[in-house]
Design a protein around this motif. Structure first.
Motif, short mmCIF file in Angstrom:
data_model
loop_
_atom_site.label_atom_id
_atom_site.label_comp_id
_atom_site.label_asym_id
_atom_site.label_seq_id
_atom_site.Cartn_x
_atom_site.Cartn_y
_atom_site.Cartn_z
N GLU A 133 0.84 -1.20 0.00
CA GLU A 133 0.00 0.00 0.00
C GLU A 133 0.87 1.24 0.00
O GLU A 133 1.95 1.26 0.59
N PRO A 134 0.41 2.36 -0.66
CA PRO A 134 1.24 3.57 -0.71
C PRO A 134 1.42 4.23 0.65
O PRO A 134 2.40 4.94 0.86
N GLU A 135 0.48 4.01 1.57
CA GLU A 135 0.62 4.62 2.90
C GLU A 135 0.16 3.64 3.96
O GLU A 135 -0.92 3.06 3.88
N ILE A 136 1.02 3.45 4.95
CA ILE A 136 0.74 2.52 6.04
C ILE A 136 0.81 3.30 7.34
O ILE A 136 1.78 4.06 7.56
N LYS A 137 -0.19 3.12 8.20
CA LYS A 137 -0.24 3.86 9.47
C LYS A 137 -0.32 2.87 10.63
O LYS A 137 -1.08 1.90 10.59
N TYR A 138 0.48 3.15 11.65
CA TYR A 138 0.40 2.41 12.91
C TYR A 138 -0.17 3.38 13.95
O TYR A 138 0.43 4.43 14.24
N THR A 139 -1.32 3.03 14.49
CA THR A 139 -2.03 3.97 15.37
C THR A 139 -2.21 3.38 16.77
O THR A 139 -2.01 2.18 17.00
N THR B 52 -5.06 3.82 20.11
CA THR B 52 -6.34 4.37 20.57
C THR B 52 -6.34 4.44 22.10
O THR B 52 -6.07 3.45 22.78
N ASP B 53 -6.61 5.65 22.62
CA ASP B 53 -6.64 5.80 24.09
C ASP B 53 -7.99 5.38 24.64
O ASP B 53 -8.88 4.93 23.90
N THR B 54 -8.15 5.57 25.95
CA THR B 54 -9.38 5.13 26.62
C THR B 54 -10.60 5.92 26.18
O THR B 54 -11.74 5.46 26.29
N ASN B 55 -10.36 7.13 25.68
CA ASN B 55 -11.47 7.95 25.20
C ASN B 55 -11.81 7.68 23.74
O ASN B 55 -12.64 8.37 23.15
N GLY B 56 -11.10 6.72 23.11
CA GLY B 56 -11.35 6.39 21.71
C GLY B 56 -10.63 7.27 20.72
O GLY B 56 -10.88 7.21 19.51
N LYS B 57 -9.71 8.10 21.26
CA LYS B 57 -8.96 8.98 20.35
C LYS B 57 -7.83 8.18 19.70
O LYS B 57 -7.08 7.48 20.37
N ILE B 58 -7.76 8.34 18.38
CA ILE B 58 -6.74 7.61 17.60
C ILE B 58 -5.55 8.52 17.37
O ILE B 58 -5.69 9.65 16.88
N THR B 59 -4.37 8.02 17.72
CA THR B 59 -3.14 8.79 17.53
C THR B 59 -2.20 8.01 16.60
O THR B 59 -1.97 6.81 16.81
N ILE B 60 -1.70 8.69 15.59
CA ILE B 60 -0.76 8.05 14.67
C ILE B 60 0.61 7.99 15.33
O ILE B 60 1.17 9.01 15.73
N LYS B 61 1.12 6.78 15.44
CA LYS B 61 2.46 6.62 16.01
C LYS B 61 3.52 6.62 14.90
O LYS B 61 4.55 7.28 15.02
N VAL B 62 3.26 5.85 13.87
CA VAL B 62 4.21 5.73 12.74
C VAL B 62 3.41 5.72 11.44
O VAL B 62 2.37 5.06 11.35
N LYS B 63 3.92 6.47 10.47
CA LYS B 63 3.32 6.44 9.13
C LYS B 63 4.43 6.13 8.13
O LYS B 63 5.52 6.70 8.20
N ILE B 64 4.10 5.22 7.22
CA ILE B 64 5.09 4.82 6.21
C ILE B 64 4.52 5.07 4.82
O ILE B 64 3.44 4.57 4.49
N ASN B 65 5.23 5.86 4.04
CA ASN B 65 4.87 6.08 2.63
C ASN B 65 5.80 5.25 1.74
O ASN B 65 7.02 5.34 1.85
N VAL B 66 5.17 4.44 0.86
CA VAL B 66 5.93 3.56 -0.03
C VAL B 66 5.85 4.09 -1.46
O VAL B 66 4.74 4.23 -2.00
N ASP B 67 7.01 4.40 -2.04
CA ASP B 67 7.09 4.82 -3.44
C ASP B 67 6.10 5.96 -3.73
O ASP B 67 5.39 5.96 -4.72
N MET B 68 6.10 6.92 -2.84
CA MET B 68 5.12 8.01 -2.94
C MET B 68 5.76 9.23 -3.57
O MET B 68 6.91 9.59 -3.28
N VAL C 32 9.58 6.99 6.31
CA VAL C 32 9.01 6.58 7.60
C VAL C 32 8.89 7.82 8.49
O VAL C 32 9.90 8.48 8.78
N PHE C 33 7.66 8.13 8.88
CA PHE C 33 7.40 9.26 9.78
C PHE C 33 7.16 8.70 11.19
O PHE C 33 6.13 8.07 11.46
N ASP C 34 8.13 8.90 12.07
CA ASP C 34 8.04 8.42 13.46
C ASP C 34 7.61 9.59 14.33
O ASP C 34 8.43 10.46 14.69
N TYR C 35 6.28 9.61 14.67
CA TYR C 35 5.74 10.74 15.44
C TYR C 35 6.10 10.65 16.91
O TYR C 35 5.96 11.64 17.64
N VAL C 36 6.55 9.48 17.35
CA VAL C 36 6.96 9.33 18.75
C VAL C 36 8.38 9.86 18.93
O VAL C 36 8.66 10.67 19.82
#
Length: 354
Positions: free
Chosen positions: A180-186, A188-204, A220-224
């Motif tokens: 896939e051109p974009e892969i996200k590792y997220t 989710t906290d206790t309130n259901g909020k989704i936070t992107i931890k790592v995003k990977i763009n392939v051949d973008m 590779v975008f490492d937001y942590v």
């Protein structure tokens, strides 16, 4: 005069038979035919000298006239004929000699031309033999390379299969499609909020950038860790691995400022940006020591494959495994390419021969 007459008479007596009628004796001279000897039958009504004036053989005046006629007329004609025959013979000999000389020249020329043709054919034969030998040697070399590459590839593939089996035993699974051109590792906290931890763009393709070199293999975008890694993989000819790493670093150095301006943390601090070139030779060569390389007065530090791999967001075990795998995968790819090329080459050659 009497002596000459006796001689003539004796000669006549020795040959008295008519040349036209051999059974008849010569008895006359034909006065109308320049004293030609003739017989009675010659002067008969059916003879050649019928009605001609004749005289007997014993007539001295006729004999003298015959001699004078021979001397003044016949002898001269005989001499002329002899001279003419000599001239004709000389001309004939000269012509024959000319023909013989021309024959010898033509024969020699023919031999020379045949020798030239033979020499040319010999040269062509040697050239064709050399071409055939060269082609055979090239095919032998190609066969050796293909055989060696396939054997090495099979060995590497066996190792890869074994490694994959090890991975399965360690319960390592991939939950995302890496194509896939974009892969996200997220998360989710206790309130259901989704936070992107790592995003990977392939051949973008980063269309917003002003650089034409805006399509690295992986970003590779490492937001942590607040870190962006621009990763590009290259498998050049083995002797060009240092040059190709320099080109990758120079090619994608634009993204350092580009991403720093685009990505900042909550304190407005720019993310760190790393250019990570993964370079290995087509036959498995790697950069094993740090150095520098300069092109057009621009110098970049050249890093080892291990150092580049250690910049990837992987565990130590995965990094060590990747360092071993990358050269093997390069050789496998080269083997597959050579195998495909050899099949195409053999098919093309077969079609050409047919």
């Amino acid at each position: 005069m009497t002596s000459n007459q006796n001689t003539i008479n004796n000669n006549i007596d020795n040959n008295k038979m008519c040349t036209i009628h051999p059974n008849r004796d010569i008895v006359f001279f034909c006065l109308d035919c320049k004293l030609i000897p003739c017989c009675i039958e010659c002067t008969s009504s059916k003879g050649e000298h019928h009605g001609h004036r004749t005289d007997t053989l014993e007539s001295t005046s006729n004999i003298i006239s015959l001699m004078n006629n021979f001397k003044d007329d016949i002898y001269q004609k005989v001499i002329e004929r002899i001279d003419s025959n000599k001239t004709i013979l000389k001309q004939s000999n000269d012509k024959y000699n000319e023909i013989q000389s021309q024959f010898n020249n033509n024969n020699n020329s023919l031999k020379k031309e045949i020798k030239k043709i033979h020499d040319i054919i010999s040269i062509i034969e040697l050239d064709i033999k050399k071409q055939l030998e060269t082609t055979f040697e090239n095919n032998t070399l190609i066969n050796t390379i293909i055989t060696s590459s396939i054997n090495n590839g099979n060995q590497i593939l066996s190792t890869i299969v074994n490694n994959e089996n090890e991975n399965e035993n360690e319960n390592i699974t991939l939950n995302t499609n890496l194509l896939e051109p974009e892969i996200k590792y997220t998360q989710t906290d206790t309130n259901g909020k989704i936070t992107i931890k790592v995003k990977i763009n392939v051949d973008m393709n980063f269309k917003n950038s002003t650089s034409t070199n805006n399509k690295p293999d992986i970003v590779v975008f490492d937001y942590v860790a607040k870190l962006i890694r621009v990763i590009d993989v290259c498998v050049p000819y083995d002797r060009n691995i240092i040059k190709r790493q320099w080109e990758k670093i120079d090619k994608y150095s634009y993204f350092i400022n580009y991403f720093k301006n685009q990505y900042k943390d909550e304190n407005d601090k720019s993310f760190d940006v790393q250019i990570v070139p993964i370079i290995t030779g087509a036959f498995g060569s790697i950069i094993s020591s740090n150095t520098t390389h300069t092109i057009n007065n621009v110098t970049h530090p050249i890093r080892t494959l291990k150092e580049c791999v250690y910049q990837l967001p992987l565990s130590i075990t995965e990094r060590e495994r990747l360092i071993k795998k990358v050269p093997r995968l390069a050789i496998t790819g080269t083997s597959l390419l050579l195998n495909a090329w050899s099949q195409h080459h053999l098919i093309s050659k077969t079609n050409n021969n047919n």
